[in-house]
Design a protein around this motif. Sequence first.
Motif, PDB file in Angstrom:
ATOM      1  N   ASP A   1      72.741 -42.340  15.989  1.00  0.00           N
ATOM      2  CA  ASP A   1      71.904 -41.340  15.314  1.00  0.00           C
ATOM      3  C   ASP A   1      72.564 -39.960  15.349  1.00  0.00           C
ATOM      4  OD1 ASP A   1      69.930 -43.024  14.440  1.00  0.00           O
ATOM      5  OD2 ASP A   1      68.449 -42.411  15.932  1.00  0.00           O
TER       6      ASP A   1
ATOM      7  N   TYR B   1      71.749 -38.684   7.299  1.00  0.00           N
ATOM      8  CA  TYR B   1      70.293 -38.757   7.346  1.00  0.00           C
ATOM      9  C   TYR B   1      69.757 -37.746   8.336  1.00  0.00           C
ATOM     10  CZ  TYR B   1      70.863 -42.285  11.190  1.00  0.00           C
ATOM     11  OH  TYR B   1      71.181 -42.958  12.323  1.00  0.00           O
ATOM     12  N   SER B   2      68.440 -37.561   8.289  1.00  0.00           N
ATOM     13  CA  SER B   2      67.802 -36.610   9.201  1.00  0.00           C
ATOM     14  C   SER B   2      66.386 -37.074   9.498  1.00  0.00           C
ATOM     15  CB  SER B   2      67.782 -35.208   8.595  1.00  0.00           C
ATOM     16  OG  SER B   2      66.988 -35.188   7.429  1.00  0.00           O
TER      17      SER B   2
ATOM     18  N   GLU C   1      62.861 -48.457   7.141  1.00  0.00           N
ATOM     19  CA  GLU C   1      63.505 -47.160   6.937  1.00  0.00           C
ATOM     20  C   GLU C   1      63.069 -46.563   5.607  1.00  0.00           C
ATOM     21  OE1 GLU C   1      67.747 -46.863   7.011  1.00  0.00           O
ATOM     22  OE2 GLU C   1      67.799 -47.003   9.187  1.00  0.00           O
TER      23      GLU C   1
ATOM     24  N   GLU D   1      60.844 -43.139   4.960  1.00  0.00           N
ATOM     25  CA  GLU D   1      61.234 -42.068   4.041  1.00  0.00           C
ATOM     26  C   GLU D   1      60.046 -41.649   3.173  1.00  0.00           C
ATOM     27  OE1 GLU D   1      65.815 -42.043   2.715  1.00  0.00           O
ATOM     28  OE2 GLU D   1      64.659 -43.724   1.947  1.00  0.00           O
TER      29      GLU D   1
ATOM     30  N   PHE E   1      61.720 -39.681   7.736  1.00  0.00           N
ATOM     31  CA  PHE E   1      63.138 -39.980   7.721  1.00  0.00           C
ATOM     32  C   PHE E   1      63.674 -39.558   6.360  1.00  0.00           C
ATOM     33  CE2 PHE E   1      66.492 -43.433   8.008  1.00  0.00           C
ATOM     34  CZ  PHE E   1      67.066 -42.976   9.172  1.00  0.00           C
ATOM     35  N   MET E   2      64.856 -38.992   6.298  1.00  0.00           N
ATOM     36  CA  MET E   2      65.476 -38.626   5.018  1.00  0.00           C
ATOM     37  C   MET E   2      66.944 -39.028   5.020  1.00  0.00           C
ATOM     38  SD  MET E   2      64.029 -34.801   4.145  1.00  0.00           S
ATOM     39  CE  MET E   2      65.525 -34.462   3.277  1.00  0.00           C
ATOM     40  N   HIS E   3      67.342 -39.700   3.956  1.00  0.00           N
ATOM     41  CA  HIS E   3      68.756 -40.034   3.782  1.00  0.00           C
ATOM     42  C   HIS E   3      69.387 -39.071   2.791  1.00  0.00           C
ATOM     43  CE1 HIS E   3      67.654 -44.116   5.329  1.00  0.00           C
ATOM     44  NE2 HIS E   3      68.824 -43.953   5.895  1.00  0.00           N
ATOM     45  N   HIS E   4      70.677 -38.899   2.913  1.00  0.00           N
ATOM     46  CA  HIS E   4      71.451 -38.150   1.934  1.00  0.00           C
ATOM     47  C   HIS E   4      71.368 -38.905   0.607  1.00  0.00           C
ATOM     48  CE1 HIS E   4      75.129 -36.612  -0.035  1.00  0.00           C
ATOM     49  NE2 HIS E   4      74.848 -35.505   0.642  1.00  0.00           N
TER      50      HIS E   4
ATOM     51  N   TRP F   1      73.324 -42.121   0.150  1.00  0.00           N
ATOM     52  CA  TRP F   1      73.065 -43.254   1.044  1.00  0.00           C
ATOM     53  C   TRP F   1      72.551 -44.443   0.249  1.00  0.00           C
ATOM     54  CZ3 TRP F   1      74.209 -43.921   6.075  1.00  0.00           C
ATOM     55  CH2 TRP F   1      73.637 -45.007   6.736  1.00  0.00           C
TER      56      TRP F   1
ATOM     57  N   HIS G   1      70.766 -48.209   0.853  1.00  0.00           N
ATOM     58  CA  HIS G   1      70.049 -48.910   1.920  1.00  0.00           C
ATOM     59  C   HIS G   1      70.762 -50.192   2.354  1.00  0.00           C
ATOM     60  CE1 HIS G   1      66.733 -46.230   2.574  1.00  0.00           C
ATOM     61  NE2 HIS G   1      66.758 -45.984   1.266  1.00  0.00           N
TER      62      HIS G   1
ATOM     63  N   SER H   1      72.125 -49.486   5.691  1.00  0.00           N
ATOM     64  CA  SER H   1      71.180 -49.686   6.798  1.00  0.00           C
ATOM     65  C   SER H   1      71.154 -51.150   7.202  1.00  0.00           C
ATOM     66  CB  SER H   1      69.780 -49.227   6.402  1.00  0.00           C
ATOM     67  OG  SER H   1      69.768 -47.857   6.126  1.00  0.00           O
TER      68      SER H   1
END
Length: 128
Positions: free
Chosen positions: A19, A28-29, A84, A88, A93-96, A99, A101, A104
Amino acid sequence: MMNFLPIILFSSLYGTYLDLYFVGRGLYSFPARPWPEIFSIHIFFTLIGLPLLTVFFLIVCNKLKRWEKAIFILAFSLIMAVFEKQSEALGLFMHHHSWKHLYSFIGYSIYFTTILSLNQFSKYIKKK
Protein backbone atom coordinates in the motif's frame (compact mmCIF):
# COMPACT_ATOMS: atom_id res chain seq x y z
CA MET A 1 -4.71 -19.71 15.01
CA MET A 2 -1.38 -19.45 16.82
CA ASN A 3 0.17 -21.49 13.98
CA PHE A 4 -0.84 -18.68 11.65
CA LEU A 5 0.69 -15.86 13.72
CA PRO A 6 3.95 -15.50 11.71
CA ILE A 7 1.96 -15.64 8.46
CA ILE A 8 -0.54 -13.07 9.77
CA LEU A 9 2.27 -10.71 10.77
CA PHE A 10 3.93 -11.18 7.40
CA SER A 11 0.68 -10.57 5.51
CA SER A 12 0.06 -7.37 7.43
CA LEU A 13 3.58 -6.06 6.80
CA TYR A 14 3.52 -7.20 3.17
CA GLY A 15 0.16 -5.47 2.60
CA THR A 16 1.30 -2.33 4.41
CA TYR A 17 4.44 -2.00 2.31
CA LEU A 18 2.53 -2.68 -0.91
CA ASP A 19 0.00 0.00 0.00
CA LEU A 20 2.78 2.45 0.88
CA TYR A 21 4.46 1.75 -2.45
CA PHE A 22 1.34 2.13 -4.59
CA VAL A 23 0.06 5.17 -2.68
CA GLY A 24 3.51 6.72 -2.93
CA ARG A 25 3.50 6.15 -6.69
CA GLY A 26 0.07 7.80 -6.90
CA LEU A 27 -1.64 4.72 -8.32
CA TYR A 28 -4.31 4.73 -5.64
CA SER A 29 -5.30 6.51 -2.46
CA PHE A 30 -7.56 6.19 0.55
CA PRO A 31 -9.62 9.40 0.80
CA ALA A 32 -11.50 8.20 3.91
CA ARG A 33 -8.94 6.85 6.36
CA PRO A 34 -8.14 7.21 10.04
CA TRP A 35 -5.52 9.82 10.95
CA PRO A 36 -4.91 11.10 7.40
CA GLU A 37 -2.37 13.62 8.71
CA ILE A 38 -0.21 10.73 9.95
CA PHE A 39 -0.87 7.79 7.60
CA SER A 40 -1.14 7.88 3.80
CA ILE A 41 -2.69 4.39 3.85
CA HIS A 42 -5.76 2.96 5.56
CA ILE A 43 -4.00 1.66 8.66
CA PHE A 44 -7.04 -0.24 9.98
CA PHE A 45 -7.25 -2.26 6.78
CA THR A 46 -3.61 -3.29 6.94
CA LEU A 47 -3.53 -3.95 10.69
CA ILE A 48 -6.99 -5.47 11.19
CA GLY A 49 -8.58 -6.24 7.81
CA LEU A 50 -5.64 -8.04 6.22
CA PRO A 51 -4.90 -10.24 9.25
CA LEU A 52 -8.56 -11.30 9.48
CA LEU A 53 -8.67 -11.89 5.74
CA THR A 54 -5.48 -13.95 6.01
CA VAL A 55 -6.88 -16.13 8.80
CA PHE A 56 -10.03 -16.79 6.77
CA PHE A 57 -7.95 -17.50 3.67
CA LEU A 58 -5.62 -19.95 5.45
CA ILE A 59 -8.44 -21.77 7.24
CA VAL A 60 -10.23 -22.34 3.94
CA CYS A 61 -7.02 -23.32 2.11
CA ASN A 62 -6.11 -25.86 4.79
CA LYS A 63 -9.31 -27.74 3.90
CA LEU A 64 -8.73 -27.78 0.15
CA LYS A 65 -6.79 -29.97 -2.26
CA ARG A 66 -4.00 -28.41 -4.32
CA TRP A 67 -6.10 -27.73 -7.43
CA GLU A 68 -8.95 -26.39 -5.30
CA LYS A 69 -6.53 -23.96 -3.66
CA ALA A 70 -5.58 -22.61 -7.08
CA ILE A 71 -9.23 -22.09 -8.00
CA PHE A 72 -9.92 -20.52 -4.60
CA ILE A 73 -7.02 -18.08 -5.02
CA LEU A 74 -8.32 -17.02 -8.42
CA ALA A 75 -11.91 -16.69 -7.20
CA PHE A 76 -10.93 -14.86 -4.02
CA SER A 77 -8.69 -12.50 -6.00
CA LEU A 78 -11.58 -11.72 -8.33
CA ILE A 79 -13.86 -11.05 -5.37
CA MET A 80 -11.26 -8.71 -3.84
CA ALA A 81 -10.97 -6.80 -7.13
CA VAL A 82 -14.77 -6.44 -7.20
CA PHE A 83 -14.76 -5.21 -3.58
CA GLU A 84 -12.12 -2.66 -4.54
CA LYS A 85 -14.39 -1.39 -7.30
CA GLN A 86 -17.30 -1.19 -4.84
CA SER A 87 -15.19 0.65 -2.26
CA GLU A 88 -14.37 3.19 -4.99
CA ALA A 89 -18.09 3.75 -5.52
CA LEU A 90 -18.43 4.37 -1.76
CA GLY A 91 -15.55 6.85 -1.77
CA LEU A 92 -13.29 4.73 0.41
CA PHE A 93 -10.71 4.06 -2.27
CA MET A 94 -9.53 5.88 -5.41
CA HIS A 95 -7.43 4.58 -8.27
CA HIS A 96 -5.47 6.65 -10.74
CA HIS A 97 -7.32 7.00 -14.05
CA SER A 98 -4.75 4.71 -15.73
CA TRP A 99 -5.42 1.84 -13.26
CA LYS A 100 -7.00 -1.30 -14.68
CA HIS A 101 -8.81 -3.57 -12.24
CA LEU A 102 -7.07 -6.49 -13.87
CA TYR A 103 -4.00 -5.21 -11.97
CA SER A 104 -5.89 -5.70 -8.69
CA PHE A 105 -6.85 -9.25 -9.67
CA ILE A 106 -3.25 -10.10 -10.59
CA GLY A 107 -1.91 -8.39 -7.48
CA TYR A 108 -4.24 -10.23 -5.14
CA SER A 109 -3.44 -13.52 -6.90
CA ILE A 110 0.26 -12.94 -6.26
CA TYR A 111 -0.43 -11.78 -2.69
CA PHE A 112 -2.52 -14.85 -1.78
CA THR A 113 -0.12 -17.23 -3.55
CA THR A 114 2.75 -15.75 -1.54
CA ILE A 115 0.82 -16.09 1.73
CA LEU A 116 -0.13 -19.70 0.93
CA SER A 117 3.44 -20.56 -0.11
CA LEU A 118 4.83 -19.12 3.10
CA ASN A 119 2.27 -21.08 5.10
CA GLN A 120 3.18 -24.31 3.27
CA PHE A 121 6.88 -23.60 3.83
CA SER A 122 6.34 -23.02 7.56
CA LYS A 123 4.49 -26.36 7.81
CA TYR A 124 7.40 -28.05 6.03
CA ILE A 125 9.93 -26.49 8.41
CA LYS A 126 7.91 -27.57 11.46
CA LYS A 127 7.88 -31.19 10.27
CA LYS A 128 11.67 -31.31 10.17
